[in-house]
Motif scaffolding. Structure first.
Motif, PDB file in Angstrom:
ATOM      1  N   LEU A 186     -59.525   7.008  11.512  1.00 26.55           N
ATOM      2  CA  LEU A 186     -60.608   7.942  11.827  1.00 26.55           C
ATOM      3  C   LEU A 186     -60.108   9.123  12.656  1.00 26.55           C
ATOM      4  O   LEU A 186     -60.585  10.255  12.483  1.00 26.55           O
ATOM      5  N   LEU A 187     -59.164   8.874  13.569  1.00 26.34           N
ATOM      6  CA  LEU A 187     -58.600   9.981  14.335  1.00 26.34           C
ATOM      7  C   LEU A 187     -57.857  10.948  13.421  1.00 26.34           C
ATOM      8  O   LEU A 187     -57.897  12.168  13.625  1.00 26.34           O
ATOM      9  N   PHE A 188     -57.186  10.405  12.410  1.00 31.66           N
ATOM     10  CA  PHE A 188     -56.538  11.263  11.412  1.00 31.66           C
ATOM     11  C   PHE A 188     -57.586  12.117  10.709  1.00 31.66           C
ATOM     12  O   PHE A 188     -57.366  13.312  10.459  1.00 31.66           O
ATOM     13  N   LEU A 189     -58.727  11.518  10.402  1.00 30.03           N
ATOM     14  CA  LEU A 189     -59.814  12.251   9.751  1.00 30.03           C
ATOM     15  C   LEU A 189     -60.259  13.437  10.611  1.00 30.03           C
ATOM     16  O   LEU A 189     -60.377  14.570  10.130  1.00 30.03           O
ATOM     17  N   PHE A 190     -60.497  13.174  11.918  1.00 26.53           N
ATOM     18  CA  PHE A 190     -60.972  14.244  12.796  1.00 26.53           C
ATOM     19  C   PHE A 190     -59.873  15.283  13.065  1.00 26.53           C
ATOM     20  O   PHE A 190     -60.155  16.468  13.212  1.00 26.53           O
ATOM     21  N   VAL A 215     -55.549   0.283  13.792  1.00 28.06           N
ATOM     22  CA  VAL A 215     -55.327   0.937  12.506  1.00 28.06           C
ATOM     23  C   VAL A 215     -56.585   1.683  12.080  1.00 28.06           C
ATOM     24  O   VAL A 215     -56.523   2.836  11.603  1.00 28.06           O
ATOM     25  N   ARG A 216     -57.733   1.041  12.263  1.00 28.32           N
ATOM     26  CA  ARG A 216     -59.000   1.689  11.915  1.00 28.32           C
ATOM     27  C   ARG A 216     -59.199   2.958  12.735  1.00 28.32           C
ATOM     28  O   ARG A 216     -59.592   4.014  12.211  1.00 28.32           O
ATOM     29  N   THR A 217     -58.916   2.878  14.037  1.00 34.82           N
ATOM     30  CA  THR A 217     -59.086   4.031  14.912  1.00 34.82           C
ATOM     31  C   THR A 217     -58.146   5.160  14.521  1.00 34.82           C
ATOM     32  O   THR A 217     -58.535   6.337  14.499  1.00 34.82           O
ATOM     33  N   LEU A 218     -56.911   4.811  14.207  1.00 34.08           N
ATOM     34  CA  LEU A 218     -55.953   5.829  13.776  1.00 34.08           C
ATOM     35  C   LEU A 218     -56.416   6.523  12.497  1.00 34.08           C
ATOM     36  O   LEU A 218     -56.248   7.743  12.342  1.00 34.08           O
ATOM     37  N   LEU A 235     -60.121  28.769  24.796  1.00 30.02           N
ATOM     38  CA  LEU A 235     -61.131  27.852  24.280  1.00 30.02           C
ATOM     39  C   LEU A 235     -60.593  27.066  23.090  1.00 30.02           C
ATOM     40  O   LEU A 235     -60.746  25.836  23.004  1.00 30.02           O
ATOM     41  N   ALA A 236     -59.938  27.759  22.171  1.00 24.26           N
ATOM     42  CA  ALA A 236     -59.361  27.085  21.014  1.00 24.26           C
ATOM     43  C   ALA A 236     -58.214  26.174  21.436  1.00 24.26           C
ATOM     44  O   ALA A 236     -57.996  25.111  20.843  1.00 24.26           O
ATOM     45  N   GLY A 237     -57.472  26.565  22.499  1.00 22.84           N
ATOM     46  CA  GLY A 237     -56.380  25.736  22.994  1.00 22.84           C
ATOM     47  C   GLY A 237     -56.871  24.414  23.541  1.00 22.84           C
ATOM     48  O   GLY A 237     -56.269  23.358  23.307  1.00 22.84           O
ATOM     49  N   VAL A 238     -57.991  24.445  24.268  1.00 24.28           N
ATOM     50  CA  VAL A 238     -58.596  23.207  24.762  1.00 24.28           C
ATOM     51  C   VAL A 238     -59.053  22.350  23.595  1.00 24.28           C
ATOM     52  O   VAL A 238     -58.874  21.121  23.588  1.00 24.28           O
ATOM     53  N   ALA A 239     -59.636  22.988  22.565  1.00 20.19           N
ATOM     54  CA  ALA A 239     -60.105  22.241  21.395  1.00 20.19           C
ATOM     55  C   ALA A 239     -58.949  21.556  20.688  1.00 20.19           C
ATOM     56  O   ALA A 239     -59.017  20.367  20.348  1.00 20.19           O
ATOM     57  N   LEU A 240     -57.854  22.309  20.458  1.00 16.25           N
ATOM     58  CA  LEU A 240     -56.707  21.735  19.756  1.00 16.25           C
ATOM     59  C   LEU A 240     -56.010  20.677  20.609  1.00 16.25           C
ATOM     60  O   LEU A 240     -55.614  19.616  20.111  1.00 16.25           O
ATOM     61  N   GLY A 241     -55.872  20.950  21.904  1.00 12.33           N
ATOM     62  CA  GLY A 241     -55.258  19.979  22.796  1.00 12.33           C
ATOM     63  C   GLY A 241     -56.069  18.705  22.901  1.00 12.33           C
ATOM     64  O   GLY A 241     -55.510  17.597  22.966  1.00 12.33           O
ATOM     65  N   SER A 242     -57.386  18.842  22.882  1.00  7.44           N
ATOM     66  CA  SER A 242     -58.250  17.666  22.941  1.00  7.44           C
ATOM     67  C   SER A 242     -58.060  16.777  21.721  1.00  7.44           C
ATOM     68  O   SER A 242     -58.110  15.544  21.823  1.00  7.44           O
ATOM     69  N   VAL A 243     -57.833  17.401  20.565  1.00  9.58           N
ATOM     70  CA  VAL A 243     -57.589  16.620  19.352  1.00  9.58           C
ATOM     71  C   VAL A 243     -56.326  15.775  19.505  1.00  9.58           C
ATOM     72  O   VAL A 243     -56.302  14.589  19.179  1.00  9.58           O
ATOM     73  N   VAL A 244     -55.268  16.381  20.040  1.00 12.32           N
ATOM     74  CA  VAL A 244     -54.004  15.658  20.221  1.00 12.32           C
ATOM     75  C   VAL A 244     -54.173  14.501  21.199  1.00 12.32           C
ATOM     76  O   VAL A 244     -53.763  13.362  20.927  1.00 12.32           O
ATOM     77  N   VAL A 245     -54.795  14.776  22.355  1.00  7.90           N
ATOM     78  CA  VAL A 245     -54.982  13.732  23.371  1.00  7.90           C
ATOM     79  C   VAL A 245     -55.890  12.635  22.847  1.00  7.90           C
ATOM     80  O   VAL A 245     -55.610  11.440  23.024  1.00  7.90           O
ATOM     81  N   THR A 246     -56.969  13.020  22.195  1.00  5.99           N
ATOM     82  CA  THR A 246     -57.897  12.030  21.658  1.00  5.99           C
ATOM     83  C   THR A 246     -57.204  11.158  20.622  1.00  5.99           C
ATOM     84  O   THR A 246     -57.377   9.927  20.610  1.00  5.99           O
ATOM     85  N   PHE A 247     -56.417  11.774  19.771  1.00  8.39           N
ATOM     86  CA  PHE A 247     -55.710  11.016  18.736  1.00  8.39           C
ATOM     87  C   PHE A 247     -54.793   9.973  19.372  1.00  8.39           C
ATOM     88  O   PHE A 247     -54.781   8.805  18.968  1.00  8.39           O
ATOM     89  N   ILE A 248     -54.021  10.393  20.371  1.00  8.22           N
ATOM     90  CA  ILE A 248     -53.046   9.491  20.982  1.00  8.22           C
ATOM     91  C   ILE A 248     -53.723   8.446  21.855  1.00  8.22           C
ATOM     92  O   ILE A 248     -53.445   7.243  21.761  1.00  8.22           O
ATOM     93  N   PHE A 249     -54.654   8.873  22.720  1.00 10.28           N
ATOM     94  CA  PHE A 249     -55.317   7.926  23.621  1.00 10.28           C
ATOM     95  C   PHE A 249     -56.184   6.945  22.841  1.00 10.28           C
ATOM     96  O   PHE A 249     -56.150   5.733  23.072  1.00 10.28           O
ATOM     97  N   TRP A 250     -56.977   7.472  21.888  1.00 18.90           N
ATOM     98  CA  TRP A 250     -57.915   6.596  21.188  1.00 18.90           C
ATOM     99  C   TRP A 250     -57.244   5.758  20.111  1.00 18.90           C
ATOM    100  O   TRP A 250     -57.889   4.890  19.515  1.00 18.90           O
TER     101      TRP A 250
END
Length: 443
Positions: free
Chosen positions: A252-256, A247-250, A47-62
């Motif tokens: 906020l993604l850094f924030l999350f 830049v704005r998205t990056l 469960l934590a792996g999906v959470a952490l992986g989602s952060v990485v994918v979201t950061f890169i994709f978004w």
């Protein structure tokens, strides 16, 4: 007539917003199902792996989320100017850009993922689970990014029911594939990612088919010989607006990502509990985005017509709906959150920690309303530089606040996140009056 150019009333705002709300609500529903499917196995690491992986994918994709936001604002302005050729050209430019960037990301997935995990705190077992998730998700990168452009175009022309169809196809496919891969085949975190990647390709095909039906095959075929389709000036405008949004998205993604890393720093149980609570926040944020997206289309079209009165009217009406919805979500999360936590995970330690910080999560929908709504206003108006600077300032203030509150542990982590929404709204609110004064008043 596009929905973006119709009469501006509460009824028309809701008519345009409700398909976005339903579609957006189905997006975090997928995250909830992901959490439920993994959570019911009782495996906190997965469960934590999906959470952490989602952060990485979201950061890169978004980081390339401008393909949704920038296309919406530019398309709404093209609609307001009644320029059908430019309206169709924006879709082609956006999809082509998304596919190209997505292919590059797929090729570079290993160094990107390795760099991301080097910055995030987590045990070796946790990182392995997250890495498997990220690897599978990257195969859907071209479809995900091109899909951003299709959705942005549909929002920009006000065809929110068509956008709803695309999102529902994506999310229903995702849910079905997740269940099949995780419970049926036992693939764990990789199964969740594989289901999402396949669903993204299905959604892109659906979205392109919808766009061709709306615009007509002839309208897009005519663009093949149009020298303005990929003209330097058109591309320069597209990327100028989109660079600021990127830049704005990056920021906020850094924030999350900073918030997620804070949870990982406090341990696997805290990270897993945060993942559960974030599902509640995601539902509220995505639903409230329905009114923000409506503000994008309405403000963009009104600005193209030079109507100060319509811009202010759009902000007021979408603001009324946003505030009411934010208050309703806060009450609902307070009232039924404990039962939902128990439903989403069987791990008693995760349940206990999640219930401790449930009140923080319940306040996010209410405190986030001004930030989300102002995001929509600035995107629709393509005031991208101010939009960028506000996000950078808010993120910097958030990091300072989080560092100052670290002695409080998880309570400090969540308090800093709550305050970050106020920073975002304040940074945009400060510059809004000057931006509104720059619009020539109606004759």
């Amino acid at each position: 007539m596009s929905a973006s150019t119709g009469t501006l009333t509460r009824k028309s705002i809701f008519s345009q917003a409700w398909p976005i709300i339903v579609g957006q609500a189905s997006v975090p529903l997928v995250g909830i199902v992901d959490t439920f499917v993994i959570g019911r196995t009782g495996d906190a690491v997965a469960l934590a792996g999906v959470a952490l992986g989602s952060v990485v994918v979201t950061f890169i994709f978004w980081a390339f989320g401008f393909l949704r936001m920038g296309i919406t604002g530019l398309t709404a302005q093209a609609v307001g100017a009644e320029d059908q050729g430019e309206t169709n050209a924006l879709l082609v430019r956006g999809v082509a850009t998304g596919l190209c960037v997505g292919l590059i990301l797929t090729v570079l997935q290993w160094p990107l993922a390795a760099g991301a995990f080097a910055l995030l705190a987590g045990s070796e077992q946790l990182t392995d689970a997250a890495h498997g998730y990220v690897t599978m998700r990257f195969f859907g990168a071209p479809a995900a990014l091109a899909g951003f452009a299709v959705l942005g175009w549909l929002f920009g022309i006000g065809r929110t029911r068509a956008a709803l169809t695309m999102q529902l196809v994506m999310n229903i496919a995702n849910i079905g594939l997740d269940i099949a891969f995780v419970w049926g085949l036992g693939w764990g975190a990789k199964g969740v990612a594989a289901g999402t990647a396949i669903a993204e390709w299905i959604a892109l095909g659906t979205g392109i088919a919808i766009a061709l039906r709306i615009g007509g095959l002839g309208a897009f075929t005519a663009l093949r010989g149009d020298p303005q389709l990929f003209a330097r000036a058109a591309l320069r405008r597209l990327f100028a607006v989109n660079f600021d949004i990127m830049v704005r998205t990056l920021a906020l993604l850094f924030l999350f990502a900073w918030f997620a890393n804070g949870g990982a720093r406090l341990g696997t149980i805290q990270l897993a509990a945060n993942a559960v609570l974030n599902q509640f926040i995601a539902v509220a944020a995505y639903v409230l985005d329905g009114f923000a997206f409506t503000a994008e289309a309405r403000v963009g079209a009104a600005l193209a017509r030079g109507s100060m009165r319509e811009v202010l009217h759009a902000i007021r009406l979408t603001g009324e709906f946003s505030l009411a919805a934010g208050l309703a979500f806060a009450v609902v999360i307070f009232a039924v959150g404990s039962g939902l936590v128990a439903l989403m995970t069987t791990n008693r330690d995760v349940q206990e920690v999640a219930l401790t910080y449930l009140p923080f999560a319940a306040l996010v929908p209410l405190l986030g309303v001004p930030a989300w709504l102002l995001d929509g206003v600035f995107i629709g108006a393509t005031w991208s530089r101010a939009f960028r600077n506000a996000a950078i300032a808010a993120t910097a203030l958030y990091v300072v606040t989080d560092l100052a509150l670290r002695p409080l542990g998880a309570a400090g982590l969540w308090t800093a996140m709550l305050v970050s929404y106020l920073y975002r709204a304040g940074a945009l609110g400060i510059v809004l009056p000057a931006r509104l004064r720059s619009i020539e008043p109606d004759p």
